[in-house]
Scaffold this motif. Structure first.
Motif, PDB file in Angstrom:
ATOM      1  N   MET A  93       0.858  -1.167   0.000  1.00  0.00           N
ATOM      2  CA  MET A  93       0.000   0.000   0.000  1.00  0.00           C
ATOM      3  C   MET A  93       0.908   1.235   0.000  1.00  0.00           C
ATOM      4  O   MET A  93       1.870   1.310   0.746  1.00  0.00           O
ATOM      5  CB  MET A  93      -0.894  -0.062   1.253  1.00  0.00           C
ATOM      6  N   THR A  94       0.578   2.216  -0.829  1.00  0.00           N
ATOM      7  CA  THR A  94       1.372   3.438  -0.885  1.00  0.00           C
ATOM      8  C   THR A  94       0.964   4.387   0.234  1.00  0.00           C
ATOM      9  O   THR A  94      -0.033   4.154   0.935  1.00  0.00           O
ATOM     10  CB  THR A  94       1.171   4.144  -2.241  1.00  0.00           C
ATOM     11  N   GLY A  95       1.717   5.441   0.371  1.00  0.00           N
ATOM     12  CA  GLY A  95       1.405   6.430   1.405  1.00  0.00           C
ATOM     13  C   GLY A  95       0.063   7.100   1.169  1.00  0.00           C
ATOM     14  O   GLY A  95      -0.697   7.351   2.117  1.00  0.00           O
ATOM     15  N   ASP A  96      -0.260   7.395  -0.094  1.00  0.00           N
ATOM     16  CA  ASP A  96      -1.549   8.032  -0.403  1.00  0.00           C
ATOM     17  C   ASP A  96      -2.717   7.098  -0.099  1.00  0.00           C
ATOM     18  O   ASP A  96      -3.762   7.523   0.417  1.00  0.00           O
ATOM     19  CB  ASP A  96      -1.587   8.450  -1.872  1.00  0.00           C
ATOM     20  N   GLU A  97      -2.545   5.819  -0.416  1.00  0.00           N
ATOM     21  CA  GLU A  97      -3.607   4.846  -0.121  1.00  0.00           C
ATOM     22  C   GLU A  97      -3.798   4.707   1.382  1.00  0.00           C
ATOM     23  O   GLU A  97      -4.925   4.557   1.871  1.00  0.00           O
ATOM     24  CB  GLU A  97      -3.261   3.491  -0.748  1.00  0.00           C
ATOM     25  N   TYR A  98      -2.695   4.744   2.137  1.00  0.00           N
ATOM     26  CA  TYR A  98      -2.794   4.643   3.594  1.00  0.00           C
ATOM     27  C   TYR A  98      -3.497   5.870   4.172  1.00  0.00           C
ATOM     28  O   TYR A  98      -4.295   5.754   5.097  1.00  0.00           O
ATOM     29  CB  TYR A  98      -1.410   4.468   4.210  1.00  0.00           C
ATOM     30  N   MET A  99      -3.212   7.052   3.614  1.00  0.00           N
ATOM     31  CA  MET A  99      -3.909   8.265   4.077  1.00  0.00           C
ATOM     32  C   MET A  99      -5.405   8.149   3.803  1.00  0.00           C
ATOM     33  O   MET A  99      -6.238   8.556   4.623  1.00  0.00           O
ATOM     34  CB  MET A  99      -3.329   9.503   3.393  1.00  0.00           C
ATOM     35  N   ALA A 100      -5.774   7.589   2.649  1.00  0.00           N
ATOM     36  CA  ALA A 100      -7.192   7.392   2.335  1.00  0.00           C
ATOM     37  C   ALA A 100      -7.819   6.425   3.332  1.00  0.00           C
ATOM     38  O   ALA A 100      -8.978   6.616   3.760  1.00  0.00           O
ATOM     39  CB  ALA A 100      -7.346   6.882   0.909  1.00  0.00           C
ATOM     40  N   LEU A 101      -7.071   5.374   3.718  1.00  0.00           N
ATOM     41  CA  LEU A 101      -7.570   4.429   4.712  1.00  0.00           C
ATOM     42  C   LEU A 101      -7.793   5.121   6.048  1.00  0.00           C
ATOM     43  O   LEU A 101      -8.826   4.904   6.713  1.00  0.00           O
ATOM     44  CB  LEU A 101      -6.586   3.270   4.880  1.00  0.00           C
ATOM     45  N   LEU A 102      -6.870   5.971   6.458  1.00  0.00           N
ATOM     46  CA  LEU A 102      -7.044   6.705   7.721  1.00  0.00           C
ATOM     47  C   LEU A 102      -8.253   7.633   7.655  1.00  0.00           C
ATOM     48  O   LEU A 102      -8.993   7.777   8.644  1.00  0.00           O
ATOM     49  CB  LEU A 102      -5.776   7.500   8.047  1.00  0.00           C
ATOM     50  N   GLU A 103      -8.469   8.257   6.521  1.00  0.00           N
ATOM     51  CA  GLU A 103      -9.648   9.123   6.369  1.00  0.00           C
ATOM     52  C   GLU A 103     -10.937   8.302   6.434  1.00  0.00           C
ATOM     53  O   GLU A 103     -11.947   8.763   6.993  1.00  0.00           O
ATOM     54  CB  GLU A 103      -9.555   9.905   5.067  1.00  0.00           C
ATOM     55  N   GLN A 104     -10.925   7.087   5.878  1.00  0.00           N
ATOM     56  CA  GLN A 104     -12.110   6.211   5.973  1.00  0.00           C
ATOM     57  C   GLN A 104     -12.367   5.850   7.430  1.00  0.00           C
ATOM     58  O   GLN A 104     -13.525   5.830   7.878  1.00  0.00           O
ATOM     59  CB  GLN A 104     -11.903   4.936   5.153  1.00  0.00           C
ATOM     60  N   ARG A 105     -11.299   5.550   8.176  1.00  0.00           N
ATOM     61  CA  ARG A 105     -11.460   5.231   9.595  1.00  0.00           C
ATOM     62  C   ARG A 105     -12.031   6.421  10.355  1.00  0.00           C
ATOM     63  O   ARG A 105     -12.901   6.264  11.225  1.00  0.00           O
ATOM     64  CB  ARG A 105     -10.125   4.822  10.206  1.00  0.00           C
ATOM     65  N   ARG A 106     -11.566   7.627  10.028  1.00  0.00           N
ATOM     66  CA  ARG A 106     -12.088   8.825  10.703  1.00  0.00           C
ATOM     67  C   ARG A 106     -13.551   9.039  10.348  1.00  0.00           C
ATOM     68  O   ARG A 106     -14.371   9.347  11.225  1.00  0.00           O
ATOM     69  CB  ARG A 106     -11.267  10.051  10.323  1.00  0.00           C
ATOM     70  N   ASP A 107     -13.900   8.869   9.063  1.00  0.00           N
ATOM     71  CA  ASP A 107     -15.303   9.037   8.648  1.00  0.00           C
ATOM     72  C   ASP A 107     -16.206   8.019   9.343  1.00  0.00           C
ATOM     73  O   ASP A 107     -17.339   8.349   9.758  1.00  0.00           O
ATOM     74  CB  ASP A 107     -15.421   8.903   7.129  1.00  0.00           C
ATOM     75  N   ALA A 108     -15.721   6.764   9.501  1.00  0.00           N
ATOM     76  CA  ALA A 108     -16.499   5.735  10.194  1.00  0.00           C
ATOM     77  C   ALA A 108     -16.692   6.117  11.655  1.00  0.00           C
ATOM     78  O   ALA A 108     -17.787   5.952  12.225  1.00  0.00           O
ATOM     79  CB  ALA A 108     -15.812   4.375  10.072  1.00  0.00           C
ATOM     80  N   TYR A 109     -15.644   6.637  12.268  1.00  0.00           N
ATOM     81  CA  TYR A 109     -15.735   7.071  13.661  1.00  0.00           C
ATOM     82  C   TYR A 109     -16.750   8.206  13.808  1.00  0.00           C
ATOM     83  O   TYR A 109     -17.567   8.204  14.727  1.00  0.00           O
ATOM     84  CB  TYR A 109     -14.361   7.521  14.164  1.00  0.00           C
TER      85      TYR A 109
END
Length: 149
Positions: free
Chosen positions: A1-17
């Motif tokens: 996973m690239t850094g940009d994909e990981y940032m998108a994953l973190l944003e998904q986690r924040r949106d879920a929260y």
């Protein structure tokens, strides 16, 4: 996973929260670093560091080439001082040519003096560089004519 994909994953986690906790303040969003979980380091392929730049050895100018520059500057100084462009400053204020002509005459003299000052400073710098080059050439010269450090 690239850094940009990981940032998108973190944003998904924040949106879920934020979806699970609708009472959270809208003006304060949780930081992305709060959603980093243990073991996420294995998911992300960090960019590699750039290769170290190769340095090139310093090249020095020879004393002979610096002397040629000094001779050129010296010739320009002599040309300025021999011409009417660099008059005696004490005598230049006594010229009665009329205001406009006197102002032009003095402006030309001021430019010539400024140029002469620049050339004298360049001459001084070149003299120092020549002395260092001569010292370097006599100290570090080898039998085959190469300079070594």
């Amino acid at each position: 996973m690239t850094g940009d994909e990981y940032m998108a994953l973190l944003e998904q986690r924040r949106d879920a929260y934020e979806a699970e906790h609708p009472t959270a303040r809208a003006w304060v969003r949780p930081l992305l670093e709060w959603f980093i979980r243990p073991g996420d380091e294995a998911l992300v392929a960090l960019p590699t560091t750039a290769p170290k730049r190769q340095t090139t050895p310093r090249t020095y100018r020879t004393a002979e080439s610096l002397r040629a520059d000094r001779d050129r500057v010296d010739a320009e100084i002599r040309r300025l001082s021999d011409s009417a462009a660099l008059p005696d400053r004490a005598a230049s204020h006594g010229v009665a040519l009329g205001r406009a002509r006197t102002a032009r005459h003095q402006a030309r003299a001021d430019r010539a003096l400024a140029r002469a000052a620049e050339l004298y400073q360049r001459l001084s710098v070149l003299d120092g560089r020549i002395a260092r080059a001569e010292r370097r050439e006599t100290t570090h010269s080898t039998t085959d004519g190469r300079n070594e450090r």
